[in-house]
Scaffold this motif. Structure first.
Motif, PDB file in Angstrom:
ATOM      1  N   PRO A 129       5.214  -2.949   5.133  1.00  0.00           N
ATOM      2  CA  PRO A 129       4.459  -4.212   5.119  1.00  0.00           C
ATOM      3  C   PRO A 129       3.521  -4.282   3.913  1.00  0.00           C
ATOM      4  O   PRO A 129       2.971  -3.275   3.476  1.00  0.00           O
ATOM      5  N   ALA A 130       3.357  -5.484   3.398  1.00  0.00           N
ATOM      6  CA  ALA A 130       2.437  -5.694   2.283  1.00  0.00           C
ATOM      7  C   ALA A 130       1.008  -5.822   2.812  1.00  0.00           C
ATOM      8  O   ALA A 130       0.774  -6.390   3.870  1.00  0.00           O
ATOM      9  N   SER A 131       0.056  -5.291   2.040  1.00  0.00           N
ATOM     10  CA  SER A 131      -1.352  -5.489   2.385  1.00  0.00           C
ATOM     11  C   SER A 131      -1.922  -6.710   1.674  1.00  0.00           C
ATOM     12  O   SER A 131      -2.949  -7.248   2.090  1.00  0.00           O
ATOM     13  N   ARG A 132      -1.245  -7.150   0.604  1.00  0.00           N
ATOM     14  CA  ARG A 132      -1.648  -8.360  -0.108  1.00  0.00           C
ATOM     15  C   ARG A 132      -0.404  -9.162  -0.475  1.00  0.00           C
ATOM     16  O   ARG A 132       0.647  -8.594  -0.785  1.00  0.00           O
ATOM     17  N   PHE A 133      -0.552 -10.478  -0.453  1.00  0.00           N
ATOM     18  CA  PHE A 133       0.539 -11.331  -0.915  1.00  0.00           C
ATOM     19  C   PHE A 133      -0.050 -12.566  -1.587  1.00  0.00           C
ATOM     20  O   PHE A 133      -1.194 -12.943  -1.352  1.00  0.00           O
ATOM     21  N   ALA A 134       0.752 -13.166  -2.454  1.00  0.00           N
ATOM     22  CA  ALA A 134       0.342 -14.362  -3.184  1.00  0.00           C
ATOM     23  C   ALA A 134       1.166 -15.548  -2.718  1.00  0.00           C
ATOM     24  O   ALA A 134       2.323 -15.406  -2.306  1.00  0.00           O
TER      25      ALA A 134
END
Length: 333
Positions: free
Chosen positions: A280-285
């Protein structure tokens, strides 16, 4: 004090939220309730109904709002003589330094004869089949007080679709309500998110779509003629990562510099195979048209698997594979 018209504009939102999701047919026969439970002493909305009207969650709330036992809702006992009504609810208001805050409100009215007449009406009975919309209805948190300070939760007579009768809604809207207390519950939108033109919270749709196995093959080449884009970046709390629909909180954003946009669009146009990855990503744009025009939403994982998703408004989301260089172009603006 605010006028009843201004006050009720938000308060009556609870009577019918959402649009028509369709219709249903059948006899509408709401069950007739017994008498309401009478509580000895009224204190405040904060004590009796701390979560009243909380239809919108508040992100990053340090202390959860407690729940309290609710008295039984029912018809007004003939031995109980109401002299005042109280509405407990929530409002969204501009913050002092920008952004938006959610506030809990307590309103009181004492000229309540029209309301009492409406509350004593019977439930409407259907005559044959009926058609009802599937609007989401959230009843008002309403209490009636007597001259001894006792209170009860009155039953709202229903129409054939199970919603409050029109007479009840009209009576509530027409009363001269006075706001007696407000308190800030939490921040709904930060000044920084407002200034950037970004939502305070967004769902990580790359994770949602890949978990459900719906995206198509890598996205086709992205046209370099795309208009200016807005960048919004979100941090996903550890407790949300890997969940069914992880939501991120706003970190930074604003208009994407034109010199970066060209590189971003090139990165989103690659045809690399998507990595077999489940981190899983901890940050996304999120990238959207700067002018708010209709266009595809572009989601990019800034860590984890570094995938991206291009989601046109007409559907048919397509998955692609990003890299560190793409993530670097989506840094603070």
């Amino acid at each position: 004090m605010r006028s009843s018209r201004t006050v009720l504009a938000f308060a009556l939102l609870g009577m019918a939220l959402g649009g028509c999701g369709g219709t249903t047919t059948g006899p509408g026969m709401a069950e007739e309730p017994g008498p309401a439970q009478i509580v000895d002493s009224w204190a405040s909305c904060r004590t009796a109904a701390p979560q009243a009207g909380a239809v919108l969650s508040v992100p990053n709330t340090a202390t959860p709002t407690p729940t309290v036992p609710e008295p039984k809702i029912g018809r007004i006992d003939p031995a109980f003589t109401p002299v005042a009504a109280v509405l407990c609810g929530r409002e969204i208001r501009p913050g002092i330094n920008g952004g938006q805050e959610q506030t809990a409100t307590e309103r009181r009215a004492e000229q309540i004869a029209p309301l009492l007449a409406a509350l004593r009406l019977p439930n409407e009975q259907a005559d044959g089949d009926i058609a009802c919309t599937l609007d989401m209805v959230i009843p008002q948190w309403l209490a009636l007080l007597d001259d001894r300070g006792r209170w009860l939760r009155p039953y709202l007579p229903a129409n054939v679709c199970g919603r409050p009768r029109a007479e009840v809604s009209a009576a509530l809207a027409g009363l001269p309500w006075t706001t007696v207390n407000t308190r800030t519950v939490g921040q709904v939108e930060s000044p920084e998110a407002e200034a950037a033109g970004c939502a305070q919270r967004r769902a990580d749709m790359v994770w949602v779509e890949t978990t459900n196995g719906r995206p198509g093959p890598p996205a086709p080449a992205t046209s370099p003629a795309v208009g200016p884009l807005r960048l919004c970046v979100y941090q996903v709390p550890a407790s949300q990562q890997g969940g069914g629909k992880p939501a991120g909180d706003f970190v930074y954003g604003g208009p994407l510099p034109s010199e970066r946009q060209a590189g971003v669009l090139r990165g989103l146009a690659n045809r690399r195979a998507v990595a077999d990855c489940q981190t899983p990503a901890s940050r996304f744009a999120v990238l959207r048209p700067l002018d708010g025009a209709a266009g595809p939403d572009r989601y990019v994982e800034l860590d984890g698997c570094r995938r991206f998703l291009i989601a046109p408004p007409t559907g048919g989301a397509q998955l692609g594979q990003g890299d560190e260089a793409l993530a670097a172009l989506l840094g603070p603006v």
